[in-house]
Motif scaffolding. Structure first.
Motif, short mmCIF file in Angstrom:
data_model
loop_
_atom_site.label_atom_id
_atom_site.label_comp_id
_atom_site.label_asym_id
_atom_site.label_seq_id
_atom_site.Cartn_x
_atom_site.Cartn_y
_atom_site.Cartn_z
N MET A 19 0.86 -1.19 0.00
CA MET A 19 0.00 0.00 0.00
C MET A 19 0.90 1.24 0.00
N ILE A 20 0.77 2.03 -1.05
CA ILE A 20 1.56 3.25 -1.19
C ILE A 20 0.75 4.42 -0.66
N THR A 21 1.28 5.09 0.34
CA THR A 21 0.59 6.25 0.88
C THR A 21 1.22 7.53 0.34
N SER A 22 0.38 8.55 0.19
CA SER A 22 0.83 9.84 -0.30
C SER A 22 -0.06 10.90 0.31
N GLY A 47 11.68 0.87 -5.85
CA GLY A 47 10.99 1.22 -7.08
C GLY A 47 9.55 0.74 -7.05
N ALA A 48 8.65 1.54 -7.61
CA ALA A 48 7.23 1.17 -7.68
C ALA A 48 6.70 1.61 -9.05
N PHE A 49 5.74 0.85 -9.57
CA PHE A 49 5.15 1.14 -10.87
C PHE A 49 3.66 1.39 -10.69
N ILE A 50 3.23 2.57 -11.09
CA ILE A 50 1.83 2.96 -10.89
C ILE A 50 1.28 3.57 -12.18
N HIS A 51 -0.05 3.62 -12.28
CA HIS A 51 -0.69 4.12 -13.50
C HIS A 51 -0.54 5.63 -13.62
N GLU A 52 -0.30 6.05 -14.85
CA GLU A 52 -0.24 7.48 -15.13
C GLU A 52 -1.62 8.10 -14.91
N GLY A 53 -1.64 9.26 -14.30
CA GLY A 53 -2.90 9.94 -14.06
C GLY A 53 -3.54 9.62 -12.73
N SER A 54 -2.93 8.71 -11.95
CA SER A 54 -3.51 8.36 -10.66
C SER A 54 -3.30 9.50 -9.66
N LYS A 55 -4.18 9.55 -8.67
CA LYS A 55 -4.05 10.59 -7.64
C LYS A 55 -2.76 10.41 -6.87
N THR A 56 -2.36 9.16 -6.65
CA THR A 56 -1.11 8.91 -5.94
C THR A 56 0.07 9.53 -6.67
N LEU A 57 0.13 9.35 -7.98
CA LEU A 57 1.23 9.91 -8.75
C LEU A 57 1.25 11.44 -8.66
N LYS A 58 0.08 12.04 -8.76
CA LYS A 58 0.01 13.51 -8.68
C LYS A 58 0.48 13.99 -7.30
N ASN A 59 0.08 13.28 -6.26
CA ASN A 59 0.52 13.65 -4.92
C ASN A 59 2.04 13.56 -4.78
N ILE A 60 2.61 12.46 -5.29
CA ILE A 60 4.05 12.25 -5.16
C ILE A 60 4.82 13.30 -5.97
N GLU A 61 4.31 13.63 -7.14
CA GLU A 61 4.95 14.67 -7.95
C GLU A 61 4.97 16.01 -7.21
N LYS A 62 3.93 16.25 -6.43
CA LYS A 62 3.80 17.53 -5.72
C LYS A 62 4.68 17.56 -4.46
N THR A 63 4.66 16.50 -3.67
CA THR A 63 5.35 16.51 -2.37
C THR A 63 6.75 15.91 -2.42
N LYS A 64 7.06 15.13 -3.47
CA LYS A 64 8.36 14.47 -3.62
C LYS A 64 8.63 13.44 -2.52
N GLU A 65 7.56 12.83 -1.99
CA GLU A 65 7.73 11.81 -0.97
C GLU A 65 6.55 10.84 -1.02
N PHE A 66 6.75 9.65 -0.42
CA PHE A 66 5.67 8.66 -0.33
C PHE A 66 6.02 7.61 0.70
N GLY A 67 5.01 6.86 1.13
CA GLY A 67 5.21 5.78 2.10
C GLY A 67 5.03 4.43 1.44
N ILE A 68 5.88 3.48 1.78
CA ILE A 68 5.78 2.10 1.31
C ILE A 68 5.35 1.25 2.50
N ASN A 69 4.20 0.58 2.36
CA ASN A 69 3.62 -0.20 3.45
C ASN A 69 3.33 -1.61 2.93
#
Length: 297
Positions: A19-22, A47-69
């Motif tokens: 579960m990737i948190t953002s 490394g993680a692979f996620i769909h383009e256009g997902s909310k998670t990707l947009k969040n990570i692009e904005k904050t430059k961080e994420f959680g790996i669970n």
């Protein structure tokens, strides 16, 4: 977003579930991903692979961080919800009694409680590969829970780890001195990687005495990592004073040396050899008198 359903063959891959948190302007979010893995030790990268256009990707692009669970076996409901709804459809983390949180140490993105691994990551790379976006995070903090086992996903169903499958190794009972010798040269490595030569003549096997011991063993050495096994063996034989023609066909022997409850795992890459010239260091022995030598030949 329309996604192609996986084909029959694609479902035969087995993966872990993470579960990737953002976090973003609308608060924290979580998604489930199958394709997540550690890709470097130093620095530790995930490394993680996620769909383009997902909310998670947009969040990570904005904050430059994420959680790996990394999900544990008791989190099937959580991963199903995190993977079954997008952050646009539903504020998943607010669903009552499903998600509990762990306070992060180095980032502001929340982490999920009850996982086998929680890692805090800073974004270091983003790249489009096929129909997914690869994100790579540098781990700035990581923790794990020994009491929990990871959740496995295969053919659309959840699985847990079963009993341990022992590797296919031959167990060999050896003397206390022989086991101690190999443990000393192992330097606490899980597996000792050796390369040796088998030279037979008149139902006897060529052996050499190991320095500082009374043990006889086939000529063998421990090559450095990355060295060509056969080339290293040939140089070792020359240095030892043995003139032996070495074949080019390797034989693999995977062993567990045992004495009582003590063990040492050994990998032997072996080559057949032909004696070219007699020297003073040569000895010949009947292989049946030694469990280890008889197993190797």
């Amino acid at each position: 977003m329309n996604r192609k359903s996986p084909g029959k063959s694609e479902r035969y891959f087995s993966t872990g579930l993470t579960m990737i948190t953002s976090r973003g302007i609308n608060g924290p979010n979580v998604m489930t991903a199958e394709w997540v893995m550690q890709i470097s030790y130093q620095p530790m990268l995930i490394g993680a692979f996620i769909h383009e256009g997902s909310k998670t990707l947009k969040n990570i692009e904005k904050t430059k961080e994420f959680g790996i669970n990394v999900a544990s076996q008791k989190q099937t409901t959580a991963v199903n919800i995190a993977g079954g709804y997008s952050g646009i459809e539903l504020d998943k983390l607010k669903i009552k009694s499903i998600f509990k949180f762990v306070k992060p140490q180095k980032i502001k993105t929340p982490l999920i409680s009850g996982c086998t691994i929680n890692a805090e990551c800073k974004l270091v790379r983003k790249q489009k590969l096929g129909d997914h976006i690869m994100i790579v995070g540098k781990v700035v903090d990581i923790r794990h829970d020994d009491s929990k086992n990871p959740l496995i996903y295969h053919r659309g169903r959840y699985f847990g780890l079963g009993s341990t499958i022992e590797q296919d190794r031959v167990e060999v009972n050896v003397s206390e001195d022989m086991l101690e010798y190999f443990k000393n040269i192992a330097h606490e490595k899980f597996v000792v990687k050796c390369v040796g030569v088998i030279v037979e003549s008149k139902n006897k096997i060529l052996v050499i005495s190991k320095s500082k011991t009374a043990l006889n063993m086939i000529p063998f050495s421990i090559p450095p990592p990355g060295a060509n096994q056969r080339d290293h063996l040939i140089e070792f034989l020359k240095h030892t004073g043995l003139e032996i023609q070495v074949s080019d066909i390797p034989i693999m022997k995977r062993l567990i040396l045992k004495n009582g409850k003590n063990i040492q795992r050994i990998n032997f890459v072996l080559f057949q050899g032909k004696n070219q010239k007699s020297t003073k260091v040569m000895k010949w022995t009947h292989s049946i008198n030694d469990n280890l030598i008889s197993t190797l030949i």
